[in-house]
Design a protein around this motif. Structure first.
Motif, short mmCIF file in Angstrom:
data_model
loop_
_atom_site.label_atom_id
_atom_site.label_comp_id
_atom_site.label_asym_id
_atom_site.label_seq_id
_atom_site.Cartn_x
_atom_site.Cartn_y
_atom_site.Cartn_z
N ALA A 261 8.05 9.35 -6.68
CA ALA A 261 9.17 10.79 -7.01
C ALA A 261 8.21 11.33 -5.70
CB ALA A 261 9.31 11.79 -7.74
N THR A 262 8.91 11.95 -4.74
CA THR A 262 8.41 13.06 -3.54
C THR A 262 9.47 13.57 -2.53
OG1 THR A 262 7.47 12.31 -1.47
CG2 THR A 262 9.47 10.75 -1.68
N SER A 263 8.93 14.61 -2.24
CA SER A 263 10.11 15.03 -0.88
C SER A 263 9.88 15.33 0.13
CB SER A 263 9.75 16.83 -1.53
OG SER A 263 8.99 17.96 -1.46
N ARG A 264 8.54 14.08 0.39
CA ARG A 264 8.17 14.45 1.79
C ARG A 264 8.73 12.62 2.73
NH1 ARG A 264 1.94 16.28 1.63
NH2 ARG A 264 2.69 16.30 3.89
N PRO A 265 8.78 13.58 3.36
CA PRO A 265 9.51 11.84 3.96
C PRO A 265 8.47 10.73 4.11
CG PRO A 265 9.87 13.94 5.11
CD PRO A 265 9.64 14.10 4.64
N GLU A 266 6.68 10.84 4.58
CA GLU A 266 6.15 10.08 5.43
C GLU A 266 5.41 10.09 4.13
OE1 GLU A 266 4.32 14.75 4.86
OE2 GLU A 266 6.05 13.67 5.39
N HIS A 267 5.82 10.25 2.90
CA HIS A 267 5.59 9.73 1.49
C HIS A 267 6.50 9.11 1.12
CE1 HIS A 267 2.18 13.32 -0.60
NE2 HIS A 267 1.85 12.39 0.70
N PHE A 268 7.48 9.14 1.34
CA PHE A 268 8.79 8.81 0.64
C PHE A 268 8.92 7.31 2.36
CE2 PHE A 268 13.05 6.50 1.80
CZ PHE A 268 13.68 6.05 1.15
N GLN A 269 7.80 6.58 2.99
CA GLN A 269 8.16 6.01 3.85
C GLN A 269 6.77 4.84 3.80
OE1 GLN A 269 9.83 4.87 6.52
NE2 GLN A 269 10.93 6.15 6.40
N SER A 270 5.95 5.78 2.83
CA SER A 270 4.68 4.99 2.04
C SER A 270 4.93 3.95 1.18
CB SER A 270 3.63 6.06 1.60
OG SER A 270 2.88 6.53 3.00
N PHE A 271 6.17 4.62 -0.02
CA PHE A 271 6.54 3.80 -1.01
C PHE A 271 7.45 2.53 -0.28
CE2 PHE A 271 6.47 7.70 -3.64
CZ PHE A 271 5.65 7.28 -4.85
N LEU A 272 8.31 2.79 0.55
CA LEU A 272 8.74 2.27 1.12
C LEU A 272 8.39 1.29 1.83
CD1 LEU A 272 12.21 3.36 3.08
CD2 LEU A 272 12.39 2.91 1.38
N ALA A 273 7.20 0.94 2.17
CA ALA A 273 6.36 0.16 2.90
C ALA A 273 5.74 -0.65 2.15
CB ALA A 273 5.14 0.56 4.39
N ALA A 274 5.21 -0.23 1.60
CA ALA A 274 4.30 -0.59 -0.20
C ALA A 274 5.43 -1.88 -0.86
CB ALA A 274 4.14 -0.41 -1.23
N ALA A 275 6.51 -1.84 -1.11
CA ALA A 275 7.93 -2.37 -1.96
C ALA A 275 8.31 -3.27 -0.92
CB ALA A 275 8.98 -1.50 -1.95
N ASP A 276 8.03 -3.19 0.34
CA ASP A 276 8.99 -4.07 1.53
C ASP A 276 8.07 -5.63 0.99
OD1 ASP A 276 10.64 -4.64 3.55
OD2 ASP A 276 8.95 -5.15 4.90
N ASN A 277 6.93 -5.55 0.66
CA ASN A 277 6.35 -6.65 1.18
C ASN A 277 5.01 -6.68 -0.61
OD1 ASN A 277 5.32 -9.17 1.30
ND2 ASN A 277 4.43 -9.01 2.97
N ILE A 278 5.95 -7.16 -1.21
CA ILE A 278 4.65 -6.99 -2.55
C ILE A 278 4.22 -7.68 -2.65
CG2 ILE A 278 4.19 -6.93 -4.93
CD1 ILE A 278 7.07 -4.98 -4.51
N LYS A 279 2.75 -8.03 -3.06
CA LYS A 279 1.57 -9.10 -3.45
C LYS A 279 1.16 -8.50 -4.49
CE LYS A 279 0.58 -10.44 0.70
NZ LYS A 279 -0.41 -11.20 2.22
N PRO A 280 0.74 -9.17 -5.49
CA PRO A 280 -0.10 -8.81 -6.87
C PRO A 280 -1.02 -8.55 -6.49
CG PRO A 280 1.56 -10.73 -7.54
CD PRO A 280 1.76 -10.67 -5.64
N LEU A 281 -2.11 -7.82 -7.34
CA LEU A 281 -2.93 -7.67 -7.13
C LEU A 281 -4.37 -8.43 -7.67
CD1 LEU A 281 -3.29 -3.72 -7.58
CD2 LEU A 281 -3.25 -4.42 -5.48
N PRO A 282 -5.12 -8.91 -7.23
CA PRO A 282 -6.76 -9.57 -7.51
C PRO A 282 -6.66 -9.80 -9.21
CG PRO A 282 -7.50 -8.41 -5.83
CD PRO A 282 -5.84 -7.89 -5.71
N GLU A 283 -6.31 -10.89 -9.90
CA GLU A 283 -6.53 -10.96 -11.53
C GLU A 283 -7.59 -9.70 -12.56
OE1 GLU A 283 -6.36 -14.03 -14.65
OE2 GLU A 283 -5.98 -14.85 -12.83
N ASP A 284 -8.58 -10.01 -11.28
CA ASP A 284 -9.86 -9.06 -11.86
C ASP A 284 -9.39 -7.60 -11.99
OD1 ASP A 284 -10.58 -8.97 -9.20
OD2 ASP A 284 -11.90 -8.26 -9.29
N ILE A 285 -9.32 -7.11 -10.94
CA ILE A 285 -8.32 -5.61 -10.95
C ILE A 285 -7.30 -4.93 -11.85
CG2 ILE A 285 -7.63 -4.23 -9.25
CD1 ILE A 285 -10.53 -4.63 -7.95
N ILE A 286 -6.59 -6.12 -12.05
CA ILE A 286 -5.86 -5.96 -12.69
C ILE A 286 -6.45 -5.55 -14.36
CG2 ILE A 286 -3.38 -7.34 -14.37
CD1 ILE A 286 -2.75 -5.52 -11.44
#
Length: 309
Positions: A261-286
């Motif tokens: 959730a967000t009410s701020r356009p810049e935060h919303f754009q961050s969500f969209l950008a992150a979801a646009d080309n998703i790569k799993p995190l490294p296994e050790d991080i997970i």
């Protein structure tokens, strides 16, 4: 401790957008109404799913205003419905659909308690009623909302096979600081490759603010967890907390979407950008975060009073 499964249940919840726009902040009347409508329109234009509830103050009024501006872009909705009787569920469905001038919701988030939670656990009449609601077209599909204190009925329902053909998966908080399915339920979901949706993508804000800014974390336990997670985040080399969190959720093949959730356009754009080309995190991080989740669940989550976290 790699939690990724080699395959997932096919055909269930596979059409949901990777990022679902959470509308909680659209109910914040400290923000001018028209600004909130613009935010809703921005999310509509992105073509993604929404998550909402009539309990989010006047969020439905905001959504109605946005929807009326362009009915062709009304998104598919995940809507919270409950609580302890079928009559209540039907009333809550009405309270959500009527203000939005809609006849159906795509996905009903079943928030069950009381007699309904007991029926869920033991294969009771609720399943026939859910099917009837679905057949009437009011709710097209269902997922089960899960918290640490509501995990046991869900475990019993899954092990009993009662949910098959009626309920498509689960939905719960899933982010680096929170995993609101009990350890036992989490293990079962992994073992069975059950699909689920993660909520509260960024756990309330950037991990360094949660750790360092007094009062930024709404609960002390989140500040303490941020102390442990911040070094893992830093080690990943990822600069953006939103990207880290979206990638964290989608590192589990069972995850169909993450709701933020967000009410701020810049935060919303961050969500969209992150979801646009998703790569799993490294296994050790997970693995390091999953290890923390198991410990936190035993230490606090499973013992917590309902709604105290």
């Amino acid at each position: 401790m790699n939690q990724n499964a080699s395959s997932t249940k096919s055909g269930l919840l596979t059409d949901i957008s990777a990022y679902v726009y959470g509308t909680t902040r659209l109910g914040d009347n400290k923000i001018p109404f028209e600004d909130r409508v613009k935010m809703a329109r921005m999310a509509m234009d992105a073509g993604i799913w929404f998550h909402t509830s009539h309990t989010y103050d006047d969020a439905l009024d905001v959504l109605r205003a946005a929807f009326d501006q362009d009915r062709a872009k009304v998104p598919k909705l995940i809507v919270k419905i409950g609580w302890s009787s079928i009559a209540e569920i039907r009333d809550v469905i009405r309270q959500n659909l009527e203000p939005l001038r809609l006849e159906s919701m795509e996905l009903g988030q079943l928030c069950l308690g009381g007699d309904l939670a007991d029926e869920l656990a033991h294969g009771g009449n609720c399943y026939a009623e859910f099917a009837r609601i679905r057949d009437e077209g009011l709710v097209k599909r269902f997922v089960l909302e899960v918290f640490p204190w509501t995990s046991k009925p869900v475990i019993k329902a899954l092990r009993g096979g009662y949910t098959e053909g009626i309920i498509d998966g689960c939905i719960f908080y899933l982010n680096p600081l929170q995993r609101f399915a009990s350890n036992e339920l989490w293990d079962l979901l992994m073992e069975r490759n059950e699909p689920f949706i993660g909520m509260r993508t960024v756990s309330g804000g950037p991990v360094h603010k949660l750790r360092d800014v007094p009062g930024f974390a709404w609960q002390d336990y989140l500040q303490k967890r941020a102390v442990e997670v911040a070094p893992i985040f830093e080690r990943s080399g990822i600069k953006n907390w939103t990207e880290f969190c979206v990638r964290f959720a989608h590192s589990f093949l069972q995850v169909r979407a993450t709701v933020g959730a967000t009410s701020r356009p810049e935060h919303f754009q961050s969500f969209l950008a992150a979801a646009d080309n998703i790569k799993p995190l490294p296994e050790d991080i997970i693995n390091d975060i999953v290890t923390l989740h198991y410990r936190w669940s035993d230490e606090l989550d499973i013992k917590a009073e309902p709604w105290s976290m």
